[in-house]
Design a protein around this motif. Structure first.
Motif, mmCIF file in Angstrom:
data_model
loop_
_atom_site.group_PDB
_atom_site.id
_atom_site.type_symbol
_atom_site.label_atom_id
_atom_site.label_comp_id
_atom_site.label_asym_id
_atom_site.label_seq_id
_atom_site.Cartn_x
_atom_site.Cartn_y
_atom_site.Cartn_z
ATOM 1 N N GLU A 86 0.844 -1.189 0.000
ATOM 2 C CA GLU A 86 0.000 0.000 0.000
ATOM 3 C C GLU A 86 0.881 1.242 0.000
ATOM 4 O O GLU A 86 2.015 1.211 0.471
ATOM 5 C CB GLU A 86 -0.897 0.057 1.250
ATOM 6 C CG GLU A 86 -1.906 -1.040 1.340
ATOM 7 C CD GLU A 86 -2.844 -0.888 2.533
ATOM 8 O OE1 GLU A 86 -2.833 0.163 3.214
ATOM 9 O OE2 GLU A 86 -3.610 -1.835 2.774
ATOM 10 N N TRP A 119 0.615 5.291 1.374
ATOM 11 C CA TRP A 119 -0.128 6.224 2.223
ATOM 12 C C TRP A 119 0.391 7.631 1.961
ATOM 13 O O TRP A 119 1.595 7.859 1.925
ATOM 14 C CB TRP A 119 0.045 5.887 3.697
ATOM 15 C CG TRP A 119 -0.440 4.521 4.098
ATOM 16 C CD1 TRP A 119 -1.145 3.624 3.347
ATOM 17 C CD2 TRP A 119 -0.236 3.890 5.371
ATOM 18 N NE1 TRP A 119 -1.396 2.488 4.079
ATOM 19 C CE2 TRP A 119 -0.847 2.616 5.321
ATOM 20 C CE3 TRP A 119 0.407 4.279 6.546
ATOM 21 C CZ2 TRP A 119 -0.834 1.741 6.400
ATOM 22 C CZ3 TRP A 119 0.426 3.399 7.611
ATOM 23 C CH2 TRP A 119 -0.205 2.145 7.541
ATOM 24 N N HIS A 120 -0.528 8.578 1.804
ATOM 25 C CA HIS A 120 -0.176 9.978 1.541
ATOM 26 C C HIS A 120 -0.705 10.839 2.688
ATOM 27 O O HIS A 120 -1.902 10.854 2.942
ATOM 28 C CB HIS A 120 -0.772 10.435 0.211
ATOM 29 C CG HIS A 120 -0.162 11.688 -0.335
ATOM 30 N ND1 HIS A 120 -0.138 12.890 0.370
ATOM 31 C CD2 HIS A 120 0.456 11.933 -1.508
ATOM 32 C CE1 HIS A 120 0.460 13.800 -0.358
ATOM 33 N NE2 HIS A 120 0.838 13.248 -1.507
ATOM 34 N N LEU A 142 -1.001 7.439 -8.205
ATOM 35 C CA LEU A 142 -0.771 6.548 -7.063
ATOM 36 C C LEU A 142 -1.817 5.445 -6.997
ATOM 37 O O LEU A 142 -1.484 4.283 -6.741
ATOM 38 C CB LEU A 142 -0.729 7.348 -5.757
ATOM 39 C CG LEU A 142 0.480 8.257 -5.581
ATOM 40 C CD1 LEU A 142 0.311 9.142 -4.351
ATOM 41 C CD2 LEU A 142 1.773 7.446 -5.492
ATOM 42 N N GLU A 143 -3.080 5.791 -7.234
ATOM 43 C CA GLU A 143 -4.155 4.781 -7.200
ATOM 44 C C GLU A 143 -4.003 3.750 -8.314
ATOM 45 O O GLU A 143 -4.364 2.585 -8.129
ATOM 46 C CB GLU A 143 -5.529 5.459 -7.300
ATOM 47 C CG GLU A 143 -5.916 6.187 -6.033
ATOM 48 C CD GLU A 143 -7.175 7.019 -6.174
ATOM 49 O OE1 GLU A 143 -7.754 7.333 -5.126
ATOM 50 O OE2 GLU A 143 -7.569 7.357 -7.316
ATOM 51 N N LEU A 177 -4.235 2.901 -2.210
ATOM 52 C CA LEU A 177 -3.846 4.177 -1.621
ATOM 53 C C LEU A 177 -4.758 4.533 -0.457
ATOM 54 O O LEU A 177 -5.975 4.415 -0.560
ATOM 55 C CB LEU A 177 -3.927 5.283 -2.681
ATOM 56 C CG LEU A 177 -3.617 6.703 -2.224
ATOM 57 C CD1 LEU A 177 -2.152 6.859 -1.845
ATOM 58 C CD2 LEU A 177 -3.995 7.708 -3.308
#
Length: 169
Positions: free
Chosen positions: A28, A30-31, A44-45, A50
């Protein structure tokens, strides 16, 4: 079981292509906010699952896709992500209340552009701020974090330096 996590923040509309190499083995991404242009989320997706939050610079196109706070459990580890929140001993009132109510074991924020990992011994919470990986801001080095979550704990934490903010490799 274990999950590999790639953590970034403060892209400010610039997603370094090296992120895809460094996070290639992650489960995964994470932002922690200040995404900038929503195309960063699209990239990103398309790459990995995400999770994230919006930041103070994010417009309605990003805010409609990400929450202000993101609380979840992964591998039995309760996590809280928000963009602006401070760090142990200097939490904002809003985040202090969230931590007391939700009791995460991992608390993540962005905003400061300062990479910081420290334990809040009083609350038993590990705090992470991955710094900033975008080109806008006052930070000197663009940074990411990569780690594993195994049986309710963080392991194999790595700091990744992408290069100087003013230099595009």
């Amino acid at each position: 079981m274990s999950k590999r996590i790639g953590l970034l923040s403060d892209t400010h509309s610039y997603l370094d292509p090296a992120v895809f190499d460094y996070f290639g083995d992650c489960d995964e991404v994470w932002h922690a906010g200040d995404v900038g242009d929503a195309s960063v989320l699209d990239e990103l997706e398309a790459f990995k699952p995400l999770r994230g939050v919006y930041g103070n610079i994010d417009d309605t196109s990003v805010r409609s896709r990400l929450p202000l706070n993101n609380s979840f459990v992964i591998e039995n580890l309760p996590v809280l992500i928000t963009h602006i929140g401070g760090y142990p001993g200097r939490y904002t009132a809003r985040v202090r209340k969230l931590i007391e109510e939700e009791k995460p074991k991992l608390y993540i924020c962005g905003h400061s552009h300062i990479l910081k990992v420290m334990m809040d011994k009083q609350r038993g919470v590990l705090h992470m701020n991955p710094g900033a990986c975008g080109r806008h801001g006052f930070h000197r080095m663009r940074t990411l974090l990569r780690f594993a979550v195994t049986d309710d704990r963080v392991e194999d934490l790595e700091v990744i330096e992408l290069g100087l903010r003013g230099k595009i490799d």
